[in-house]
Design an enzyme around this catalytic site. Structure first.
Site, PDB file in Angstrom:
ATOM      1  N   GLU A 176      31.702  31.506  46.521  1.00 16.95           N
ATOM      2  CA  GLU A 176      32.090  31.237  45.075  1.00 16.95           C
ATOM      3  C   GLU A 176      30.706  30.107  44.086  1.00 16.95           C
ATOM      4  O   GLU A 176      29.917  29.830  43.855  1.00 16.95           O
ATOM      5  CB  GLU A 176      33.116  30.965  44.194  1.00 16.95           C
ATOM      6  CG  GLU A 176      33.743  32.206  44.256  1.00 16.95           C
ATOM      7  CD  GLU A 176      35.024  31.899  43.576  1.00 16.95           C
ATOM      8  OE1 GLU A 176      35.334  33.422  43.594  1.00 16.95           O
ATOM      9  OE2 GLU A 176      35.182  31.423  42.890  1.00 16.95           O
ATOM     10  N   ASN A 232      41.784  33.906  29.480  1.00 15.97           N
ATOM     11  CA  ASN A 232      42.743  33.229  30.094  1.00 15.97           C
ATOM     12  C   ASN A 232      42.202  31.878  31.026  1.00 15.97           C
ATOM     13  O   ASN A 232      43.068  30.543  31.357  1.00 15.97           O
ATOM     14  CB  ASN A 232      43.883  33.135  31.596  1.00 15.97           C
ATOM     15  CG  ASN A 232      42.568  34.575  32.601  1.00 15.97           C
ATOM     16  OD1 ASN A 232      41.483  33.861  32.560  1.00 15.97           O
ATOM     17  ND2 ASN A 232      43.186  34.866  33.278  1.00 15.97           N
ATOM     18  N   HIS A 247      38.370  29.981  35.246  1.00 12.23           N
ATOM     19  CA  HIS A 247      38.506  30.881  37.032  1.00 12.23           C
ATOM     20  C   HIS A 247      38.448  29.766  37.845  1.00 12.23           C
ATOM     21  O   HIS A 247      37.505  28.591  37.817  1.00 12.23           O
ATOM     22  CB  HIS A 247      37.331  31.340  36.497  1.00 12.23           C
ATOM     23  CG  HIS A 247      37.502  31.983  38.163  1.00 12.23           C
ATOM     24  ND1 HIS A 247      38.000  32.811  38.926  1.00 12.23           N
ATOM     25  CD2 HIS A 247      36.298  30.506  39.481  1.00 12.23           C
ATOM     26  CE1 HIS A 247      37.341  33.264  39.909  1.00 12.23           C
ATOM     27  NE2 HIS A 247      36.780  31.595  40.565  1.00 12.23           N
ATOM     28  N   TYR A 267      32.206  39.171  40.952  1.00 11.46           N
ATOM     29  CA  TYR A 267      34.084  39.932  40.263  1.00 11.46           C
ATOM     30  C   TYR A 267      33.891  40.894  41.647  1.00 11.46           C
ATOM     31  O   TYR A 267      35.106  41.478  40.994  1.00 11.46           O
ATOM     32  CB  TYR A 267      34.477  39.811  39.415  1.00 11.46           C
ATOM     33  CG  TYR A 267      34.766  38.610  38.378  1.00 11.46           C
ATOM     34  CD1 TYR A 267      35.952  38.095  38.927  1.00 11.46           C
ATOM     35  CD2 TYR A 267      35.090  38.568  37.499  1.00 11.46           C
ATOM     36  CE1 TYR A 267      36.425  37.056  38.848  1.00 11.46           C
ATOM     37  CE2 TYR A 267      35.626  37.682  36.727  1.00 11.46           C
ATOM     38  CZ  TYR A 267      36.077  37.017  37.181  1.00 11.46           C
ATOM     39  OH  TYR A 267      36.936  36.202  36.509  1.00 11.46           O
ATOM     40  N   THR A 317      47.819  33.934  36.200  1.00 17.34           N
ATOM     41  CA  THR A 317      46.699  34.384  35.648  1.00 17.34           C
ATOM     42  C   THR A 317      47.115  34.863  34.146  1.00 17.34           C
ATOM     43  O   THR A 317      46.042  35.038  33.173  1.00 17.34           O
ATOM     44  CB  THR A 317      46.497  35.824  36.815  1.00 17.34           C
ATOM     45  OG1 THR A 317      46.294  35.064  38.086  1.00 17.34           O
ATOM     46  CG2 THR A 317      45.703  36.465  35.827  1.00 17.34           C
ATOM     47  N   ARG A 374      46.060  27.263  30.963  1.00 16.18           N
ATOM     48  CA  ARG A 374      45.923  28.377  30.820  1.00 16.18           C
ATOM     49  C   ARG A 374      47.522  28.503  29.908  1.00 16.18           C
ATOM     50  O   ARG A 374      47.322  29.428  29.171  1.00 16.18           O
ATOM     51  CB  ARG A 374      46.522  29.674  32.307  1.00 16.18           C
ATOM     52  CG  ARG A 374      44.956  29.829  33.024  1.00 16.18           C
ATOM     53  CD  ARG A 374      44.842  30.377  34.086  1.00 16.18           C
ATOM     54  NE  ARG A 374      43.953  31.472  33.995  1.00 16.18           N
ATOM     55  CZ  ARG A 374      43.705  31.805  36.089  1.00 16.18           C
ATOM     56  NH1 ARG A 374      44.765  31.619  36.211  1.00 16.18           N
ATOM     57  NH2 ARG A 374      42.704  32.251  35.673  1.00 16.18           N
ATOM     58  N   ARG A 425      43.853  25.588  41.728  1.00 19.50           N
ATOM     59  CA  ARG A 425      45.133  26.406  41.292  1.00 19.50           C
ATOM     60  C   ARG A 425      46.384  27.405  40.604  1.00 19.50           C
ATOM     61  O   ARG A 425      46.482  27.287  39.374  1.00 19.50           O
ATOM     62  CB  ARG A 425      45.119  27.678  42.524  1.00 19.50           C
ATOM     63  CG  ARG A 425      43.974  28.260  43.074  1.00 19.50           C
ATOM     64  CD  ARG A 425      43.520  29.694  42.292  1.00 19.50           C
ATOM     65  NE  ARG A 425      44.340  30.659  41.757  1.00 19.50           N
ATOM     66  CZ  ARG A 425      44.051  31.347  41.664  1.00 19.50           C
ATOM     67  NH1 ARG A 425      42.249  32.013  41.411  1.00 19.50           N
ATOM     68  NH2 ARG A 425      44.955  32.614  40.944  1.00 19.50           N
ATOM     69  N   PHE A 459      40.373  46.675  34.965  1.00 13.77           N
ATOM     70  CA  PHE A 459      39.812  46.023  34.238  1.00 13.77           C
ATOM     71  C   PHE A 459      38.690  45.572  34.660  1.00 13.77           C
ATOM     72  O   PHE A 459      38.069  44.224  33.907  1.00 13.77           O
ATOM     73  CB  PHE A 459      41.258  44.941  33.770  1.00 13.77           C
ATOM     74  CG  PHE A 459      41.484  43.964  35.132  1.00 13.77           C
ATOM     75  CD1 PHE A 459      40.120  42.932  35.682  1.00 13.77           C
ATOM     76  CD2 PHE A 459      42.799  44.535  35.883  1.00 13.77           C
ATOM     77  CE1 PHE A 459      40.626  42.492  36.993  1.00 13.77           C
ATOM     78  CE2 PHE A 459      42.659  43.516  37.041  1.00 13.77           C
ATOM     79  CZ  PHE A 459      42.048  42.622  37.652  1.00 13.77           C
ATOM     80  N   LYS A 493      35.171  29.216  31.083  1.00 11.84           N
ATOM     81  CA  LYS A 493      35.506  30.648  30.406  1.00 11.84           C
ATOM     82  C   LYS A 493      35.310  30.799  29.026  1.00 11.84           C
ATOM     83  O   LYS A 493      35.620  29.824  28.238  1.00 11.84           O
ATOM     84  CB  LYS A 493      36.410  31.700  30.589  1.00 11.84           C
ATOM     85  CG  LYS A 493      36.731  32.033  32.433  1.00 11.84           C
ATOM     86  CD  LYS A 493      38.163  32.856  32.044  1.00 11.84           C
ATOM     87  CE  LYS A 493      38.296  33.984  33.837  1.00 11.84           C
ATOM     88  NZ  LYS A 493      39.451  34.792  34.088  1.00 11.84           N
TER      89      LYS A 493
HETATM   90  N1  UDP Z   1      42.462  40.303  34.351  1.00 10.83           N
HETATM   91  C1  UDP Z   1      42.235  41.162  33.170  1.00 10.83           C
HETATM   92  N2  UDP Z   1      43.427  42.018  33.251  1.00 10.83           N
HETATM   93  C2  UDP Z   1      44.499  41.908  35.037  1.00 10.83           C
HETATM   94  C3  UDP Z   1      43.811  40.539  35.894  1.00 10.83           C
HETATM   95  C4  UDP Z   1      43.068  39.951  36.048  1.00 10.83           C
HETATM   96  O1  UDP Z   1      41.653  41.021  32.547  1.00 10.83           O
HETATM   97  O2  UDP Z   1      45.386  43.203  34.840  1.00 10.83           O
HETATM   98  C5  UDP Z   1      41.099  38.986  34.693  1.00 10.83           C
HETATM   99  C6  UDP Z   1      41.416  37.735  34.193  1.00 10.83           C
HETATM  100  O3  UDP Z   1      41.034  37.297  33.544  1.00 10.83           O
HETATM  101  C7  UDP Z   1      41.417  37.416  35.356  1.00 10.83           C
HETATM  102  C8  UDP Z   1      40.612  37.857  36.638  1.00 10.83           C
HETATM  103  O4  UDP Z   1      40.831  39.712  35.804  1.00 10.83           O
HETATM  104  O5  UDP Z   1      41.253  35.875  35.765  1.00 10.83           O
HETATM  105  C9  UDP Z   1      40.033  38.059  38.002  1.00 10.83           C
HETATM  106  O6  UDP Z   1      42.195  38.771  38.542  1.00 10.83           O
HETATM  107  P1  UDP Z   1      42.843  37.989  39.745  1.00 10.83           P
HETATM  108  O7  UDP Z   1      43.790  38.700  40.118  1.00 10.83           O
HETATM  109  O8  UDP Z   1      41.756  37.413  40.400  1.00 10.83           O
HETATM  110  O9  UDP Z   1      43.716  36.439  38.457  1.00 10.83           O
HETATM  111  P2  UDP Z   1      42.839  34.902  38.853  1.00 10.83           P
HETATM  112  O10 UDP Z   1      42.589  34.760  40.404  1.00 10.83           O
HETATM  113  O11 UDP Z   1      42.045  34.740  37.472  1.00 10.83           O
HETATM  114  O12 UDP Z   1      44.665  33.935  38.739  1.00 10.83           O
HETATM  115 MG    MG Z   2      40.766  35.528  41.196  1.00 13.51          MG
END
Ligand code: UDP
Ligand code: MG
Length: 136
Positions: free
Chosen positions: A129, A115, A118, A52, A94, A105, A88, A60, A12
């Site tokens: 994706e 973070n 992705h 997204y 996250t 992360r 993952r 958010f 990112k």
């Molecule tokens: N995100 C955020 N605030 C939140 C939750 C998520 O800014 O409260 C952002 C964060 O960058 C995250 C992305 O949205 O990586 C996608 O969220 P997801 O829950 O899919 O998390 P991930 O799969 O990336 O762990």
């Molecule tokens: Mg996700």
């Protein structure tokens, strides 16, 4: 047991901006991921909104799409047995504050929004994706 999978990884903007892309790619390789395809690009906010879309109802969402389109990113197709779940696990939670020791992360993440990486969350979403970034 051979369960060769592909997953989509994105380094990112916060990590690319700090010149961490080479270092993060080395971590993937050292953990057995093959970087099959990669490209460094900057996407439009409208493309981030498409990527997204699953999060479009979240509070958010707008900030997330502004952020993902705010600077260059590195999109990669990673291949490995169990690539989706193993990526993952290597990424960590996250919120970097909750991420386990040894995860990307934990090491590089700045905040829940910045973070650093992705990763696709299922084999099905990985296909969607990967097509999003690499279908030509
Ligand atoms: N995100 C955020 N605030 C939140 C939750 C998520 O800014 O409260 C952002 C964060 O960058 C995250 C992305 O949205 O990586 C996608 O969220 P997801 O829950 O899919 O998390 P991930 O799969 O990336 O762990
Ligand atoms: Mg996700």
């Amino acid at each position: 047991m051979n369960n060769l999978e592909e997953t989509l990884s994105i380094i990112k903007p916060d990590a690319v901006e700090r010149n961490l892309d080479s270092e993060i790619k080395e971590i993937f390789k050292s953990k057995g991921f093959l970087i099959k395809k990669e490209k460094k690009i900057q996407i439009e906010k409208s493309e981030a909104e498409k990527f997204y879309k699953v999060h479009e109802t979240k509070a958010f969402f707008d900030d997330l799409c502004t952020y993902l389109s705010s600077g260059p990113i590195v999109a990669m197709v990673l291949e490995k047995e169990n690539a989706v779940l193993d990526n993952r696990e290597l990424m960590g939670a996250t919120n970097p504050k909750d991420a386990a020791e040894g995860t990307i992360r934990k090491k590089y993440g700045i905040s829940i929004d910045k973070n650093s990486v992705h990763g696709s969350d299922s084999v099905e979403n990985a296909k969607i994706e990967i097509d999003f970034f690499f279908k030509d």
